[in-house]
Write a protein that holds these residues in place. Structure first.
Motif, PDB file in Angstrom:
ATOM      1  N   CYS A 355       0.846  -1.186   0.000  1.00 22.77           N
ATOM      2  CA  CYS A 355       0.000   0.000   0.000  1.00 22.77           C
ATOM      3  C   CYS A 355       0.885   1.241   0.000  1.00 22.77           C
ATOM      4  O   CYS A 355       2.054   1.187   0.389  1.00 22.77           O
ATOM      5  CB  CYS A 355      -0.927   0.012   1.221  1.00 22.77           C
ATOM      6  N   ALA A 356       0.316   2.363  -0.438  1.00 22.61           N
ATOM      7  CA  ALA A 356       1.061   3.626  -0.492  1.00 22.61           C
ATOM      8  C   ALA A 356       0.187   4.746   0.059  1.00 22.61           C
ATOM      9  O   ALA A 356      -0.994   4.850  -0.296  1.00 22.61           O
ATOM     10  CB  ALA A 356       1.502   3.928  -1.917  1.00 22.61           C
ATOM     11  N   PHE A 357       0.776   5.571   0.921  1.00 30.32           N
ATOM     12  CA  PHE A 357       0.079   6.690   1.551  1.00 30.32           C
ATOM     13  C   PHE A 357       0.803   7.979   1.181  1.00 30.32           C
ATOM     14  O   PHE A 357       2.034   8.059   1.247  1.00 30.32           O
ATOM     15  CB  PHE A 357       0.064   6.519   3.071  1.00 30.32           C
ATOM     16  N   LYS A 358       0.033   9.024   0.831  1.00 31.89           N
ATOM     17  CA  LYS A 358       0.636  10.305   0.496  1.00 31.89           C
ATOM     18  C   LYS A 358       1.067  11.022   1.772  1.00 31.89           C
ATOM     19  O   LYS A 358       0.303  11.114   2.740  1.00 31.89           O
ATOM     20  CB  LYS A 358      -0.360  11.173  -0.263  1.00 31.89           C
ATOM     21  N   PHE A 359       2.305  11.552   1.777  1.00 26.12           N
ATOM     22  CA  PHE A 359       2.740  12.343   2.915  1.00 26.12           C
ATOM     23  C   PHE A 359       1.885  13.604   3.055  1.00 26.12           C
ATOM     24  O   PHE A 359       1.673  14.104   4.166  1.00 26.12           O
ATOM     25  CB  PHE A 359       4.219  12.706   2.785  1.00 26.12           C
ATOM     26  N   GLY A 360       1.400  14.110   1.943  1.00 27.66           N
ATOM     27  CA  GLY A 360       0.508  15.271   2.020  1.00 27.66           C
ATOM     28  C   GLY A 360      -0.733  14.960   2.824  1.00 27.66           C
ATOM     29  O   GLY A 360      -1.209  15.794   3.618  1.00 27.66           O
ATOM     30  N   ASP A 361      -1.302  13.763   2.647  1.00 28.99           N
ATOM     31  CA  ASP A 361      -2.480  13.362   3.426  1.00 28.99           C
ATOM     32  C   ASP A 361      -2.116  13.165   4.891  1.00 28.99           C
ATOM     33  O   ASP A 361      -2.902  13.512   5.791  1.00 28.99           O
ATOM     34  CB  ASP A 361      -3.060  12.068   2.851  1.00 28.99           C
ATOM     35  N   ILE A 362      -0.927  12.595   5.150  1.00 32.40           N
ATOM     36  CA  ILE A 362      -0.486  12.383   6.535  1.00 32.40           C
ATOM     37  C   ILE A 362      -0.368  13.722   7.245  1.00 32.40           C
ATOM     38  O   ILE A 362      -0.869  13.907   8.376  1.00 32.40           O
ATOM     39  CB  ILE A 362       0.854  11.629   6.549  1.00 32.40           C
ATOM     40  N   GLU A 363       0.259  14.707   6.596  1.00 30.75           N
ATOM     41  CA  GLU A 363       0.459  16.011   7.216  1.00 30.75           C
ATOM     42  C   GLU A 363      -0.863  16.726   7.450  1.00 30.75           C
ATOM     43  O   GLU A 363      -1.068  17.353   8.499  1.00 30.75           O
ATOM     44  CB  GLU A 363       1.383  16.842   6.331  1.00 30.75           C
ATOM     45  N   GLU A 364      -1.775  16.618   6.503  1.00 33.66           N
ATOM     46  CA  GLU A 364      -3.058  17.282   6.670  1.00 33.66           C
ATOM     47  C   GLU A 364      -3.875  16.642   7.784  1.00 33.66           C
ATOM     48  O   GLU A 364      -4.556  17.336   8.548  1.00 33.66           O
ATOM     49  CB  GLU A 364      -3.830  17.257   5.351  1.00 33.66           C
ATOM     50  N   GLU A 365      -3.817  15.310   7.895  1.00 34.79           N
ATOM     51  CA  GLU A 365      -4.529  14.632   8.977  1.00 34.79           C
ATOM     52  C   GLU A 365      -4.004  15.091  10.333  1.00 34.79           C
ATOM     53  O   GLU A 365      -4.767  15.265  11.294  1.00 34.79           O
ATOM     54  CB  GLU A 365      -4.374  13.115   8.831  1.00 34.79           C
ATOM     55  N   ILE A 366      -2.694  15.287  10.445  1.00 36.30           N
ATOM     56  CA  ILE A 366      -2.097  15.736  11.712  1.00 36.30           C
ATOM     57  C   ILE A 366      -2.558  17.153  12.035  1.00 36.30           C
ATOM     58  O   ILE A 366      -2.956  17.453  13.178  1.00 36.30           O
ATOM     59  CB  ILE A 366      -0.568  15.641  11.624  1.00 36.30           C
ATOM     60  N   ARG A 367      -2.546  18.043  11.082  1.00 36.24           N
ATOM     61  CA  ARG A 367      -2.992  19.418  11.327  1.00 36.24           C
ATOM     62  C   ARG A 367      -4.451  19.452  11.748  1.00 36.24           C
ATOM     63  O   ARG A 367      -4.831  20.144  12.699  1.00 36.24           O
ATOM     64  CB  ARG A 367      -2.782  20.263  10.065  1.00 36.24           C
ATOM     65  N   GLN A 368      -5.262  18.691  11.039  1.00 39.91           N
ATOM     66  CA  GLN A 368      -6.684  18.678  11.357  1.00 39.91           C
ATOM     67  C   GLN A 368      -6.931  18.077  12.730  1.00 39.91           C
ATOM     68  O   GLN A 368      -7.807  18.521  13.481  1.00 39.91           O
ATOM     69  CB  GLN A 368      -7.465  17.897  10.286  1.00 39.91           C
ATOM     70  N   GLY A 369      -6.140  17.093  13.102  1.00 40.75           N
ATOM     71  CA  GLY A 369      -6.287  16.488  14.422  1.00 40.75           C
ATOM     72  C   GLY A 369      -6.006  17.476  15.529  1.00 40.75           C
ATOM     73  O   GLY A 369      -6.719  17.525  16.551  1.00 40.75           O
TER      74      GLY A 369
END
Length: 1192
Positions: A355-369
């Motif tokens: 599987c592959a995850f975008k770092f952009g999605d990881i960073e946005e999830e952290i900010r939103q959290g």
């Protein structure tokens, strides 16, 4: 040669043999074999030295994986209940024993010139060793005499072989070097800790799961301390009471931007909900960029910035819930360059996925959290109250607090921390396979290439398209099926090489074997992003192996496509042999660099070339032609010659093509019956001289009537002629087209005599009184019109064109008509024959004719038996069996047998399909012929009911080849019998009788050992009756694990013992020794086979393959296909084994006597040149051999 190099050389030899059996896109360049289990490795990006840590040993290898330095690190005297002996005044009353030292952490600090080496002994103690010589300690720690040493400074890595440790080295903004470590807790209450139940157990519970430690070797007093005040803020420690719910198993730690990421699994959740993800990605800010507004050199507090999120690979019902390996990479996706985290995940059944995850999605999830935790109650984020440093149990709303970007990314002291996102970041699998264990990723010419290791010794290479779909896949087998470590890394100096560590090997793998593709289209069509076409070297290479590969258009990539492959267009493409052309123009198509300034030649054959003239960057050039005498002559029977020309640039042929040299005059000569049409239909320009019957290559002003179009050619238009009896005179009328004037013509039938053609009008001629003969049943003559003008004396083969020959059939009634029905039956072919005077003659020769033939006679029927369902193709042979199939009826008793017209031979043979009978019976066969009567067979046909009673053996291997015997009744009846397996595959019949069928079972692709149906089918009836069925079970293929001994004398005959499993399924075994010979083997037991080695003519190392039940052994797979995933319930077995041939033993008596003199019962002393594992026989009886010394 050192032992390690010998092992590596042997390994490469074995791999070379394996690679011959499948075209791989990978190649092992160098290899190092470790006698001990490997643990970790790291590569120096500058020197390319490889530091390899194994159980009890660390190695320093050079770029070719040869040993430079080797240092033992264990075993040592140790006890899990004892503090590290480096701790002053810490005696241990528990008994110590020799304990293996498993390396837990191996990290390189180039700036300080040290290698951090942490082992499992001494409570996870770490050493700092010199990069230049890893056998030397770079910094002694603790220093001699230092008394201010705490266990937390020594207990760094996990202290158990099966507990995980990860780490990374970074520099903070203050310039201090730090070590981040994540280690599985191994204290009291875990499976790793001895069941001691002592109060002393509590002294080992202070080691945190995650910590940032000082690694500044210039400040030894703070070395390995948490380096912050208060120190608890720089550690991540699970509370003791909830450790059983938080069993962290670390996978990898890495830096991306200014963050450190730690990937791990919470094993406390494993087994409870297999459908829930247990994989977690945590992030910590490292402060490696500009300093913040703060006093002192302190780094950012770990717990302030710590945040974690679950990773989910797969969708509901198909979730891969355990993370095995991760690799961060920037890839060229559909939206442009983007950072991705690739991960390999597995399930309990060993199935795995990428599987592959975008770092952009990881960073946005952290900010939103963090926003959610500060501004509004949310169920998507929580404070980790399981951690000692947690600032609370829940998120507390801070009003309308606006967080700054740095606070959103890294938190702050006044915000709740550490945090955990509850909602998983989800991704769908890009690739699914069995037993994946590791991943590494490279971006090559805008393509993403993924390398996947497996736990059973495979290395997969995937090329992904920009939309992340699979473009191609290649697989390589690694030595001995060893598991691949979860970390793989590219050569820092050359990313065309990948470092791969297996359980006992360190490998340097070349990521592409481009030279296996010999043409540009094959190279670019192979789907390998590493490979491209080196235009000026005319070969497939990786880019840095192409001398001018960095220049524009010098190296064509897979993305450019095969349409960019060099090709040439020649002008003119066809040249007349009589033309006065001195040069040919050449346009080079496709991608090729500017040739101005290069030496360009046109090569016509080896050693024969002319200098080309190049005009500008458009790649247009001219090549002087060779003198005509330098070309090969046009071959007889043809009208042209293809001349090859290759464009050589600086001595290397880069592209080739060809042009045609043609001769129009030959075109007219080699097609005498279509001279004009052939002349004017050829692809090059010719002209037809009708007056002289010649094909010309150019116009001549003295010949104004030359034809240029094939539509203008004079041609014979064929007409149908009725068959004529042999020897009877006939007239034939022929139509002509495009005839300008009447000329003298002759009717030519390909035999003497010829007949004059009489003109009836301007387009019609008549051939009169033609008498043709044949002694065959029928013969076809072709009628042509020969031009008999003044030029016919010079050439005989001059005809009016006849593109469709006119056919004349001549028949002989007396040939091939032995009875009345055969004679009269020829009427359907237009043969006017009649039966008179007991023979077949032309009807005009018969005085009195009766067209009624005698009653039919049946001489033979076949087969004599068939199933009651009918469908049997019954063949009836005899005499006077009718003139045509529509007038014949056949019966078996009162059951109709349907005549097959396509199988009917007039009068002598009929084939019919039997109808269904209500019951088993035996009856004669009757043939009714219209107007001739009835014939009855002397033989009888039996309708029978077949049955199947048993099959033996009733089980066999999935690879097929098992010979089975099916027993029953009436098993050889009918015209067609098939044995169907599982209604789809066919068991190949080798023998059949009334009560038995022998056949060879096919392979199966089914993995489950469920019984399959074996059914005997008769005629075209599918198997419906239970009486015709039985069951058979496909079981796991036999596996061969080893052969011994691995040496044989040249004379052969040595017993080779083959060990494995499942040999009870083997009926026949053949051992094939590559390029030497083969021998039949004997199965001794379900686990043992013995073979005698064949004779060899020379000493050599060779490869051995086995054929089991007639099928080449390829491990436990149903077929030899390399594209199928292996059945991976167990580690795969080797397909080929090594066998070495050595000289035959030589012996002589100790006292050099020519003859052996020996008294019975006394010892016999011989000096023997022989290997240690030889056996000695006296006559036919074995001797008890005691080797005093060995010469080999």
């Amino acid at each position: 040669m050192p032992p390690s190099m010998e092992i590596a050389a042997l390994l490469l030899g074995v791999l070379a043999l394996e690679m011959r059996w499948s075209a791989s896109a990978l190649h092992i360049q160098q290899a190092f074999a470790s006698p001990n289990l490997t643990n970790n490795f790291v590569v120096d990006p500058e020197s390319r030295k490889v530091y390899l840590a194994t159980v009890n040993t660390v190695y320093q290898l050079n770029g070719n994986l040869s040993v430079e330095v080797e240092k033992r690190t264990g075993p040592v005297e140790d006890n899990l209940l004892c503090h590290a002996p480096q701790l002053p005044q810490a005696p241990c009353e528990h008994p110590k024993s020799l304990t293996d030292n498993y390396n837990k952490l191996l990290k390189l600090d180039r700036e300080q010139g040290v290698v951090v080496v942490c082992g499992s002994v001494y409570q996870g103690f770490c050493e700092l060793r010199r990069m230049g010589n890893i056998s030397e300690i770079a910094v002694e720690f603790p220093p001699q005499g230092e008394k201010t040493v705490f266990p937390s400074m020594l207990n760094i890595a996990a202290n158990h072989p099966n507990a995980s440790t990860v780490g990374l080295i970074f520099k903070s903004h203050g310039g201090n070097t730090r070590l981040l470590v994540g280690a599985t807790y191994t204290g009291a209450g875990t499976q790793f800790f001895p069941k001691n139940h002592s109060k002393e157990d509590l002294r080992f519970e202070n080691t945190p799961e995650i910590a940032i430690r000082s690694l500044n070797i210039k400040d030894l007093s703070r070395l390995f301390t948490y380096d912050i005040n208060p120190s608890e803020d720089n550690v991540f420690k699970i509370k003791q009471e909830v450790k059983t719910k938080n069993k962290l198993n670390f996978v990898h730690a890495f830096i991306q931007k200014t963050y450190s990421y730690i990937a791990f699994n919470n094993d406390a959740k494993m087994g409870h909900k297999e459908s829930q993800p247990n994989s977690i990605l945590a992030r910590i800010c490292l402060d490696t960029d500009s300093p913040r507004k703060t006093t002192g050199p302190e780094s950012r507090k770990l717990t302030e910035s710590y945040i974690q999120m679950p990773l989910q690979c797969g969708s509901s019902g198909n979730i891969y819930n355990r993370l095995l390996s991760v690799y961060p990479a920037g890839v060229h996706a559909e939206g442009g360059w983007e950072g991705y985290l690739f991960g390999v995940f597995s399930k309990a059944d060993r199935k795995a996925a990428l599987c592959a995850f975008k770092f952009g999605d990881i960073e946005e999830e952290i900010r939103q959290g963090r926003r959610n935790c500060s501004n509004s109650p949310s169920s998507d984020v929580q404070v980790l109250d399981s951690v000692i440093q947690g600032s609370g149990a829940v998120c507390i709303q801070k009003g309308n607090l606006v967080l700054q970007p740095e606070q959103l990314d890294c938190g702050a002291a006044h915000l709740q921390h550490p945090l955990a996102l509850r909602r998983s970041l989800k991704a769908l699998p890009l690739f699914e396979y069995l037993a994946l264990s590791s991943v590494s990723v490279d971006t090559v010419h805008n393509h993403t290439v993924v390398f996947l290791g497996t736990s059973n010794g495979r290395l997969h290479k995937l090329t992904l398209l920009p939309n992340m779909t699979l473009a191609s896949q290649r697989t390589m087998k690694l030595p001995a099926g060893e598991a691949v470590h979860h970390v793989m890394t590219f050569d820092p100096k050359d990313s065309n090489f990948l470092y791969v560590m297996t359980s006992h090997h360190m490998l340097r793998v070349k990521v592409a074997e481009c030279d296996q593709w010999k043409s540009c289209t094959d190279c670019l069509g192979a789907g390998d992003a590493y490979c491209g076409w080196c235009t000026l070297e005319n070969r497939c290479t990786i880019q840095n192996e192409c001398a001018r590969g960095l220049l524009p258009r010098s190296w064509i990539t897979m993305g450019d496509g095969p349409q960019q492959c060099p090709s040439i267009t020649l002008t003119p493409p066809e040249i007349s042999i009589s033309a006065k052309i001195e040069a040919v123009g050449i346009l080079i198509n496709g991608s090729i660099p500017d040739l101005i300034g290069s030496k360009v030649e046109c090569e016509y054959k080896p050693g024969v070339s002319t200098a080309a003239t190049v005009y500008g960057p458009a790649q247009i050039q001219t090549c002087p032609l060779l003198p005509p005498e330098n070309y090969q002559p046009i071959p007889p029977g043809t009208d042209h010659l293809s001349v090859s020309v290759a464009i050589k640039v600086n001595g290397t042929s880069v592209v080739s093509g060809s042009f045609i040299i043609y001769d129009c005059e030959r075109t007219g000569q080699i097609h005498p019956k279509t001279s004009c049409l052939s002349c004017l239909s050829i692809r090059w320009k010719c002209y037809w001289d009708q007056e002289n019957h010649l094909c010309l290559s150019s116009k001549d002003d003295s010949k104004p009537n030359l034809l240029e179009s094939a539509a203008s050619c004079p041609i014979l238009i064929p007409s149908e002629a009725s068959p004529s009896p042999s020897g009877m005179a006939q007239d034939f009328t022929i139509n002509l087209s495009n005839i300008q004037e009447r000329e003298r013509l002759e009717c030519d039938f390909g035999t003497e005599p010829r007949y004059e053609a009489i003109w009836l009008d301007n387009s019609t001629v008549k051939c009169s009184g033609v008498t043709l003969f044949t002694n065959q049943r029928s013969q076809i003559y072709h009628l042509s019109l020969r031009r008999a003008g003044y030029f016919s004396s010079q050439r005989e083969d001059i005809f009016i064109d006849s593109p469709q020959p006119m056919k004349v059939e001549v028949y002989n009634c007396g040939a091939g008509s032995s009875d009345c029905s055969q004679c009269w039956g020829r009427e359907d072919q237009g043969h006017l024959c009649g039966w008179c005077e007991n023979s077949c003659r032309p009807r005009d020769d018969c005085q009195a004719i009766r067209d009624v033939c005698p009653a039919p006679e049946i001489h033979k029927i076949s087969p004599l038996r068939g199933p009651v369902e009918g469908g049997t193709l019954l063949t009836v042979q005899g005499r006077n069996l009718g003139r045509r199939p529509g007038k014949v009826k056949i019966f078996v008793g009162d059951v109709t047998c349907v005549v097959l017209p396509e199988r009917y031979t007039v009068s002598v043979e009929l084939v019919c399909r039997t109808g269904r009978s209500a019951h088993d019976r035996t009856d004669s066969v009757r043939v009714d012929v219209d107007q001739s009567g009835t014939g009855t067979s002397k033989e009888s046909f039996a309708y029978l009911v077949p049955s199947v009673k048993s099959i033996y053996p009733d089980k066999g291997s999935r690879a097929g080849g098992t010979k089975v015997t099916i027993r029953g009744e009436h098993l050889d009846i009918g015209s067609q019998i098939r044995v169907k397996v599982n209604k789809t595959e066919e068991c190949t019949i080798t023998e059949k009788t009334d009560q038995m069928i022998k056949c060879i079972m096919p392979p199966t692709l089914e993995a489950d050992a469920e019984p399959v149906t074996v059914c005997v089918e008769f005629e075209d009836h599918s198997c419906q009756e239970m009486e015709l069925s039985t069951t058979y079970t496909y079981e796991k293929n036999p596996t061969i694990s080893s052969i011994h001994p691995t040496k044989s004398f040249l004379s052969g005959g040595r017993t080779i013992t083959v060990k494995g499993q499942g040999f009870d399924l083997v009926q026949s075994v053949t051992m094939h020794v590559l390029e030497i010979g083969q021998t039949n083997c004997t199965v001794l037991s379900p686990s043992t086979i013995t073979c005698l080695s064949p004779e060899s003519s020379q000493s050599q190392e060779t490869s051995v393959q086995f054929v089991l039940n007639g099928v080449p052994y390829t491990g436990d797979s149903p077929s030899s296909s390399n594209d199928r995933p292996e059945e991976e319930d167990e580690e795969p077995q080797k397909e080929h084994f090594q066998l070495g041939y050595v000289e035959d033993p030589q012996f002589f008596t100790a006292n050099k006597e020519k003859q052996i003199k020996h008294h019975s019962g006394e010892p016999l002393t011989l000096i023997i040149n022989v290997s240690n594992d030889a056996e000695m026989f006296k006559s036919l009886h074995p001797c008890c051999v005691q080797f005093l010394f060995s010469l080999v």
